[in-house]
Each structure stands twice: as C-alpha cells, then as structure tokens.
Write a protein that holds these residues in place. Structure first.
Motif, PDB file in Angstrom:
ATOM      1  N   UNK A 219       3.949  13.945  -6.971  1.00  0.00           N
ATOM      2  CA  UNK A 219       2.359  13.805  -6.821  1.00  0.00           C
ATOM      3  C   UNK A 219       2.249  13.142  -5.583  1.00  0.00           C
ATOM      4  N   UNK A 220       0.705  12.572  -5.338  1.00  0.00           N
ATOM      5  CA  UNK A 220       0.451  12.168  -4.301  1.00  0.00           C
ATOM      6  C   UNK A 220       0.065  13.084  -3.263  1.00  0.00           C
ATOM      7  N   UNK A 221       0.016  12.439  -1.966  1.00  0.00           N
ATOM      8  CA  UNK A 221      -0.341  13.345  -0.760  1.00  0.00           C
ATOM      9  C   UNK A 221       0.742  14.218  -0.259  1.00  0.00           C
ATOM     10  N   UNK A 222       0.615  15.505  -0.231  1.00  0.00           N
ATOM     11  CA  UNK A 222       1.859  16.313   0.274  1.00  0.00           C
ATOM     12  C   UNK A 222       1.149  16.961   1.621  1.00  0.00           C
TER      13      UNK A 222
ATOM     14  N   UNK B 139       0.748  -1.268   0.020  1.00  0.00           N
ATOM     15  CA  UNK B 139       0.114   0.064   0.125  1.00  0.00           C
ATOM     16  C   UNK B 139       0.752   1.356   0.206  1.00  0.00           C
ATOM     17  N   UNK B 140       0.287   2.036  -0.425  1.00  0.00           N
ATOM     18  CA  UNK B 140       0.876   3.521  -0.407  1.00  0.00           C
ATOM     19  C   UNK B 140       0.887   4.332   0.794  1.00  0.00           C
ATOM     20  N   UNK B 141       2.103   4.996   1.209  1.00  0.00           N
ATOM     21  CA  UNK B 141       2.297   5.672   2.419  1.00  0.00           C
ATOM     22  C   UNK B 141       2.731   7.143   2.141  1.00  0.00           C
ATOM     23  N   UNK B 142       2.574   8.085   2.919  1.00  0.00           N
ATOM     24  CA  UNK B 142       3.217   9.398   2.827  1.00  0.00           C
ATOM     25  C   UNK B 142       4.562   9.281   3.105  1.00  0.00           C
ATOM     26  N   UNK B 143       5.516   9.822   2.546  1.00  0.00           N
ATOM     27  CA  UNK B 143       6.947   9.674   2.835  1.00  0.00           C
ATOM     28  C   UNK B 143       7.644  10.815   1.997  1.00  0.00           C
ATOM     29  N   UNK B 144       8.693  11.298   2.604  1.00  0.00           N
ATOM     30  CA  UNK B 144       9.431  12.302   1.865  1.00  0.00           C
ATOM     31  C   UNK B 144      10.459  11.561   1.236  1.00  0.00           C
ATOM     32  N   UNK B 145      11.041  12.268   0.147  1.00  0.00           N
ATOM     33  CA  UNK B 145      12.036  11.479  -0.719  1.00  0.00           C
ATOM     34  C   UNK B 145      13.411  11.447   0.040  1.00  0.00           C
TER      35      UNK B 145
ATOM     36  N   UNK C 263       8.573  17.866   1.302  1.00  0.00           N
ATOM     37  CA  UNK C 263       7.347  17.425   0.623  1.00  0.00           C
ATOM     38  C   UNK C 263       7.186  15.817   0.762  1.00  0.00           C
ATOM     39  N   UNK C 264       5.969  15.695   1.384  1.00  0.00           N
ATOM     40  CA  UNK C 264       5.790  14.056   1.460  1.00  0.00           C
ATOM     41  C   UNK C 264       4.778  13.418   0.507  1.00  0.00           C
ATOM     42  N   UNK C 265       5.202  12.605  -0.305  1.00  0.00           N
ATOM     43  CA  UNK C 265       4.254  11.977  -1.393  1.00  0.00           C
ATOM     44  C   UNK C 265       3.871  10.456  -0.875  1.00  0.00           C
TER      45      UNK C 265
ATOM     46  N   UNK D 183      11.077  14.166  -9.378  1.00  0.00           N
ATOM     47  CA  UNK D 183      12.321  13.704  -8.569  1.00  0.00           C
ATOM     48  C   UNK D 183      13.225  13.014  -9.610  1.00  0.00           C
ATOM     49  N   UNK D 184      14.734  13.110  -9.382  1.00  0.00           N
ATOM     50  CA  UNK D 184      15.812  12.325 -10.118  1.00  0.00           C
ATOM     51  C   UNK D 184      16.766  11.927  -9.122  1.00  0.00           C
TER      52      UNK D 184
END
Length: 430
Positions: free
Chosen positions: A411-414, A266-272, A300-302, A341-342
């Motif tokens: 993208x996603x949840x910030x 599942x997707x979770x909010x996490x910073x890069x 930014x959390x995505x 992001x790169x």
C-alpha cells in the motif's frame, strides 16, 4: 456490543433473503408441482411485505446507524408474524412447516439476551396457538402420509437453518474476537514502546552528567597514575572503568535511538528491495546471507518508515547470523503475495524450546551472552510491523533452527507499476 449486533444483523439479512427465496419456491412447487391449489395472491403479498422490510433494513444498515438489540428483536418478531400468516393461508396448524418456529427461537437464543429471547418465544407460542383457534375443517390435510413427509422435510430444513446460521455467526464473532485480541496486544506493545522511549530518553538525560563526570575523573586519574609510575594493575582498573562507562552511554544511546526511530519516523517512498539492501549494507557476516528477492520488489515504491524498518530487518538477520554460528548460512526470501509482502529469514541454528519461543519478542528478554544484545530487536520489529498493519511470526524447534516471517500489506504511495505476475526473482550479490 455494536460490533456483535452488526454481525448478527448482517447474517440475519442474508438469512431472511434466503428464506424469502425459499418461500416463493415452496409456494410455487406445492401449487404447480404437487397440484395442491394455494391462495397465491395473499401468499405472495405476505412474502412481499417480508422482502420490502428486508430491503429497507439493508439500506438502513448501510448508513451505519446505531444497532440496538431491540431492532434485532423487532425484525425477528416480524418474521414470526409473517410465518404465522403464511401458515394460516396454507393449512393452518396442520402445515408441516410450522416447525420453522423453532428456527426463530433458536436464532433468538444465539443473538439476543435472555429477556428478549423469552419474549420472542412467547410470541411464537402465541402465534402458533392462534392457528388452532382460526383453524377450520377445510384447512385439515387428509393425507396423513403427505403430512408426515412434510413434517420430515420441515424438520430437515429447520435443522439445516439452525446449524448453518449458528456456525456462521459463531465463526464471525470468533474472528472479530481474535481481531480485538490482536488490537489489544498491538496497543499494549505500543504502550510499552512509548514507555521504553520515555525511559530511554529520561535515563539518557539524567545519567549523561554523572557518566560524563565519571569518565572525566577516570581519565584524569589514569593520567596521574601514568605520570607517577603506578603499577599496571591500578591503570588497568581505571581503563576498565572508562570502558564500562562508555558501554553504559552506548546502551542508553541505542535504546533512545531504536525506540525513537520506531515511534516518530516519517514515512518515505521506498521499494521493498531497497529496504532489504539497506538493512544488509555493512552487516558483519553479510557474505553468509543468501538473499532471494522478487523482481517486483524493485519496482513498486511504498510509504514506509525506512530507517526503523531497515534496522528491524537488520536486527532479525543479525540474530539469525549469531544463531547460525561462524560458518552457518542464513536464507532470506522476499516475495510478493496477493495481500502484500512476505519476508522470511531462516537460520541454521539450534532452534528454541517452546518456553523460550513463547517469550521471544518480549522487551529485554534475550538468551544471548552479556554485551551481545538487549532483547529489543524482535520487540521493535513487531512494533514497526504493527505501524504498517503487518505481522511477525516465529517458528522454531530444538534442532530445526528458527524461521522469522515478516508480513506487511502492499500500500501507500506507488511511484511505479509492479511487474506482472510470474516475474522472476533476482539474486542479491553478497
């Protein structure tokens, strides 16, 4: 085919607006600039019909109705009729802009099939012939030099229209084809990943009982040999059997774990930045990794599949460390770009020849020594990036090392705003 028709229709709408603007400018230029009186009322009424049809067509296209080839032909046929009326009102067959019939025929050859194209060509020839039938002496242009110069200008405009439109449509179709190829490749990788997960789960289930039995029997045999005072050689063989059984179980567990994490997490909010830190935590050789992370990556959390993504990054860095040798260093860079992001990982290894680079990323393809890897790292990394709409690119040459570039969209949840452009980078401590 609907995608191709939609692209053709979008460019046809733009071309028609350009033609309408050009017709208005040309009529006004000839009437006022050259002093050649034109029938402005009927001419502008005809142009208004074309403009109204184009506006209605644009509104209709926005509603995502089915686009059929017959619709494209009808639009182009209307343009041929409009051109015929404009020519009849401004010189008939002697109007040098009769060369624009060629534009419509050329466009039909690009966007329509043969039958429709021949039908439009027949319509254009018939309309042009009708101008001669309706021709009258007052339509004749007496200044032949002006007529020839006008023919030259008309030819230049026709050539420009044809080249521009054909190139743009061809380029748009090429981009669409590339997108379809990429989508098919992603679908194929997804199918392979699903098959891998099924295989790993099935193999783990079917082989767990016999492997456990072998392990138990080997353990009992080892104890028996030890009690009876057997020679060292049989004991070493029994221990080797137990070690290899344990290795088989580890391989099955890793396959099932990797494939399952990529498939169903599942997707979770996490910073890069946190993602990179999790990937590097506890990695053997971490002190040889020089990581540069954009400061905005901490803010930014995505939404990402954190466990699978971190394992994917960890696998790429681990490959780089192994390729760099015991003393070589690895450079990791995470930057924020306008589109996302790169993450770049550069090693100090020997690089890969072209034939190896072409196969890198295939499941179970590896150049490592036995026991150092199963050839799933890059494959699973690409699968995770496909899930996020990203890409994995490898660049390598013999003697120049290897660079792996991971890109994925922001993208996603910030949960917090990013820092403004130009924010500094921070150095992750080894």
């Amino acid at each position: 085919m609907r995608d191709a028709h939609a692209i053709n229709l979008s460019w046809l709408l733009r071309l028609r607006w350009g033609a309408i603007v050009g017709q208005v400018a040309l009529v006004l230029g000839v009437h006022f600039g050259l002093g050649m009186e034109q029938r402005l009322g009927p001419l502008f009424a005809t142009i208004a019909v074309a403009a109204a049809s184009n506006g209605a067509l644009g509104l209709w296209a926005r509603r995502e109705h089915p686009i059929r080839e017959g619709l494209l032909w009808s639009v182009m046929a209307l343009d041929v009729v409009v051109l015929t009326v404009l020519l009849d009102l401004s010189g008939g067959p002697f109007n040098p802009f009769s060369a624009l019939y060629v534009v419509h025929i050329a466009l039909a050859a690009v966007v329509l099939r043969a039958g429709w194209t021949w039908a439009l060509a027949g319509l254009a020839v018939s309309c042009f012939g009708a101008l001669f039938v309706d021709s009258s002496p007052q339509h004749h242009i007496h200044d032949m030099r002006l007529h020839l110069e006008g023919m030259w200008v008309a030819f230049a405009l026709a050539a420009g229209f044809i080249v521009y439109f054909v190139q743009r449509v061809t380029r748009a179709l090429g981009v669409r084809e590339a997108e379809l190829v990429a989508a098919r490749a992603a679908s194929a990788r997804h199918e392979k990943l699903t098959a891998l997960a099924t295989l790993a789960a099935g193999a783990a289930h079917e082989l767990s009982t016999p492997l456990s039995t072998i392990a138990v029997v080997a353990r009992e045999l080892e104890r028996h040999l030890a009690r009876t005072g057997a020679e060292a050689s049989p004991l070493e063989d029994v221990r080797l059997i137990r070690e290899q059984v344990a290795r088989c179980r580890d391989i099955l567990t890793q396959m099932a774990s990797d494939a399952g994490a990529s498939q169903g997490e599942s997707m979770v909010p996490l910073s890069a930045a946190a993602l990179v830190e999790e990937a590097l935590a506890g990695l053997p050789g971490r002190e040889r990794v020089r990581a540069e992370v954009d400061a905005r990556a901490r803010e930014a959390r995505e939404l990402v599949p954190a466990h699978a993504f971190a394992r994917a990054i960890r696998g790429v860095v681990k490959n780089a460390l192994q390729a760099s040798g015991e003393e070589g260093r690895v450079r990791l860079e995470l930057v924020r770009e306008p589109e996302g992001w790169r993450l770049t990982v550069e090693d100090a290894g020997a690089g890969m020849p072209a034939e190896v680079l072409a196969r890198a990323g295939e499941p179970f393809f590896t150049t490592k020594a036995p026991g150092e890897g199963m050839g799933l790292g890059l494959f699973l990394t690409r699968a995770v990036l496909d899930q996020l709409g990203g890409r994995l690119v490898l660049r390598s040459a013999p003697g120049e090392g290897t660079t792996v570039v991971l890109t994925w969209p922001a993208g996603g949840l910030r949960q917090s705003a990013a820092l403004p452009a130009g924010a500094s980078r921070v150095q992750l401590a080894p």
